[in-house]
Write an enzyme that holds these catalytic residues in place. Structure first.
Site, mmCIF file in Angstrom:
data_model
loop_
_atom_site.group_PDB
_atom_site.id
_atom_site.type_symbol
_atom_site.label_atom_id
_atom_site.label_comp_id
_atom_site.label_asym_id
_atom_site.label_seq_id
_atom_site.Cartn_x
_atom_site.Cartn_y
_atom_site.Cartn_z
ATOM 1 N N LEU A 1 3.503 3.928 1.906
ATOM 2 C CA LEU A 1 3.006 4.470 3.166
ATOM 3 C C LEU A 1 1.766 5.308 2.877
ATOM 4 C CD1 LEU A 1 6.300 5.491 5.020
ATOM 5 C CD2 LEU A 1 5.125 3.268 4.962
ATOM 6 N N ASP A 2 0.621 4.720 3.126
ATOM 7 C CA ASP A 2 -0.651 5.345 2.769
ATOM 8 C C ASP A 2 -0.980 6.504 3.704
ATOM 9 O OD1 ASP A 2 -3.362 5.278 1.410
ATOM 10 O OD2 ASP A 2 -3.958 4.948 3.500
#
Length: 609
Positions: free
Chosen positions: A264-265
């Site tokens: 999850l950037d």
């Protein structure tokens, strides 16, 4: 309902699904109720057009759950990883061959050079994009044609555990969604966060010095779009449940194409609320919990890793109570380890390691010391003194590194990130370059591979790639210095040459990985204790979960021979001991052992005969 009571209710619901350690069959309705509780925390102060139950049903339908079907809940506090896991981090086109799709070339390289020791691969964003080397996504549902297609992705996923980015905070200003936002109609027209420049945004935490708001002319008039990173990266508005629903459908598609690890950037910035810091808000944490629930119910062996390049204490919070991220990036490790090796003093690294809580079962750390980005300095805040940070920055600049900046709380520019290839970063010390570069570089990786957690190895560390100044010149981006693109024929020539740094490092890294994956005491959740061996020897002890194997990990982090008194590490006299790296026996009756400059020993007991 207050957030604390909602969270307690969620935990109680989990307990109804797992009683006395036995996993019970859960119904669709029970899962719906759990998702509703997540939604109630996220949208607690938002007026919605739909009920939580309606949104929950839509999310579950998107993930493929059916009503009146028994669902087996995931095992809580279960580790979906072992000491055999190691992740290679790479772009889809880090290695190219003329006339061949880069993803096909990458698959060949992985099969030929990595398969014996690396079982997982993180392919950095492989979608159509407009900037930031993939992190400004134009279309989440397709593979960049210049790399290959979904069939290429699935072929890699069939041989390696595949990790993919979910660029969840923002997308490209050239996406169809943002075009529709400008036009005021169609999918995406209400996906983006806007604010007034007249509002007080002084508390907002940013990793960049560019203006936060982008003035955009739309069919509805001038809008000021929130841009945490750049004006080409426009932030989503998760106050709109349709944005959440869209990302759940994206995750479902990635699962169907073989993705099993979701990164999850920039997730820490997901939820915005005027008047707050707009980072690490409770709604953001609950969104991660919701995604974990949906993902692990749909695919029990899939995991979430949160990419939160923030101070250490804030980063740790994303593990939650083993109900949030499965793993977090150990962002403090790169600056602390590089600082240790260039100063010859492990004080700060040792203090940090002693402060790190052991990860609960069901969670772990993702260890890395190099990546496609640089060496982040925010995670060292509060761990390294300002003087140490200044010395670190200056030394890296002396070795050809570049510095990226951010605006500090008082408006001054502050070093945010060091951009440099790790092989060059460790070619010397604060005194300058020296002859110990290879040994220092391998010492860094031996330390990382021994630590609690799953190791991630950047492809340009595995290949000992040096600074790419030409790419910096051509792109005008500092991060390009560590994003070299190899031609496969050239690379193979270098890897076949016993005199090249690339051959030497790849072989040495393979040896360490081979040893690591055979040791149960290197399980990511095996016990770890920091040893007190002075400032020149960095040491820690690992013990397997079944307590049968112990490994003393000792590293000389300076350029002079160091002596370790065996009485300081208390080798059990009834056991036989061996250095796993050199295969030399270690006798508990000896007074001491010597470590050459930057030598690491993994001293393990042997099984009883």
């Amino acid at each position: 309902m207050p957030l604390s009571k909602i969270t307690t209710s969620v935990n109680n619901l989990f307990r109804t699904i797992k009683i006395n350690g036995e996993v019970m069959q859960s119904t669709y309705n029970q899962l719906t109720e759990l998702v509703e509780h997540h939604l109630a925390v996220i949208y607690n102060d938002i007026e919605l057009a739909q009920s939580y139950q309606e949104i929950a049903h839509q999310l579950l339908d998107t993930m493929g759950f059916k009503e009146n079907v028994q669902i087996t809940p995931p095992l809580r506090h279960h580790n979906n990883w072992t000491q055999e896991d190691a992740v290679l981090i790479t772009y889809g086109d880090s290695i190219e061959s003329p006339g061949e799709k880069p993803l096909s070339t990458l698959h060949t390289f992985l099969t030929d050079c990595c398969a014996k020791n690396i079982n997982s691969v993180h392919i950095l964003p492989f979608f159509p994009y407009s900037s930031d080397d993939g992190f400004s996504v134009i279309d989440y549902s397709s593979v960049n044609e210049s790399l290959g297609d979904w069939d290429d992705i699935k072929r890699i996923a069939s041989d390696f555990r595949l990790m993919s980015d979910v660029v969840i905070n923002h997308c490209s200003s050239r996406s169809a969604w943002f075009d529709n936002f400008v036009k005021g109609e169609g999918p995406g027209s209400d996906f983006f966060f806007t604010a007034s420049p007249d509002e007080d945004l002084s508390n907002v935490v940013r990793p960049r010095i560019s203006p936060l708001l982008r003035e955009t002319e739309t069919a509805k008039g001038i809008e000021h779009v929130w841009c945490t990173f750049s004006h080409d990266q426009v932030d989503f508005d998760f106050r709109n449940p349709k944005v959440l629903q869209t990302f759940v459908s994206i995750i479902r598609q990635y699962l169907d194409n073989g993705v099993r690890i979701f990164r999850l950037d920039a997730v820490a910035f997901l939820w915005k609320k005027i008047g707050t810091s707009c980072i690490n808000l409770e709604q953001t944490h609950e969104a991660v919990r919701l995604l974990r629930t949906l993902i692990e119910y749909a695919q029990p062996d899939a995991i979430i890793i949160t990419e939160t390049n923030i101070p250490n204490r804030e980063n740790l919070a994303y593990l939650g109570n083993a109900n949030e991220a499965h793993a977090i990036y150990n962002f403090s490790l790169p600056p602390l380890l590089v600082n240790t090796l260039i100063t010859g003093d492990c004080h700060y690294l040792k203090s940090w390691l002693m402060s790190m809580p052991p990860a609960q079962n069901g969670t772990t750390y993702f260890n890395f010391i190099a990546s496609h980005d640089g060496i982040g300095l925010r995670p060292a805040e509060g761990l390294l003194e300002d003087e140490e940070l200044t010395v670190l920055v200056n030394t890296m600049q002396n070795f050809g590194g570049r510095i990226s900046w951010r605006a500090s709380e008082n408006g001054q520019q502050k070093a945010y990130e060091i951009n440099i290839a790790l092989y060059d970063a460790l070619q010397g010390t604060t005194k300058g370059t020296d002859k110990w570069g290879f040994q220092r570089f391998m010492c860094a990786h031996a330390i990382m591979l021994g630590l609690e957690g799953i190791p991630g190895i950047y492809i340009h560390s595995l290949l000992a790639t040096s600074n790419d100044y030409e790419r910096v010149k051509n792109t005008s981006h500092n991060r390009a210095i560590n994003r070299h693109k190899w031609q496969y024929d050239t690379l193979k020539e270098q890897l076949d040459s016993p005199y090249s740094q690339h051959h030497r490092v790849l072989n040495a890294m393979g040896d360490l990985l081979t040893i690591r994956r055979q040791q149960v005491a290197f399980h990511p959740n095996a016990t770890q204790f920091t040893l007190q061996l002075g400032s020149k020897i960095f040491g820690f002890w690992r013990q397997s979960i079944d307590r049968r194997q112990s490994i003393f990990c000792l590293s000389n982090i300076c350029d002079e021979i160091q002596e370790v008194h065996l009485s300081d590490i208390n080798l059990v006299g009834t056991d036989e001991w061996i250095d796993l790296i050199t295969k030399q026996p270690i006798y508990a009756t000896d007074c001491s052992i010597e470590l050459a400059p930057y030598q690491t020993m993994w001293i393990s007991n042997l099984p009883k005969r």
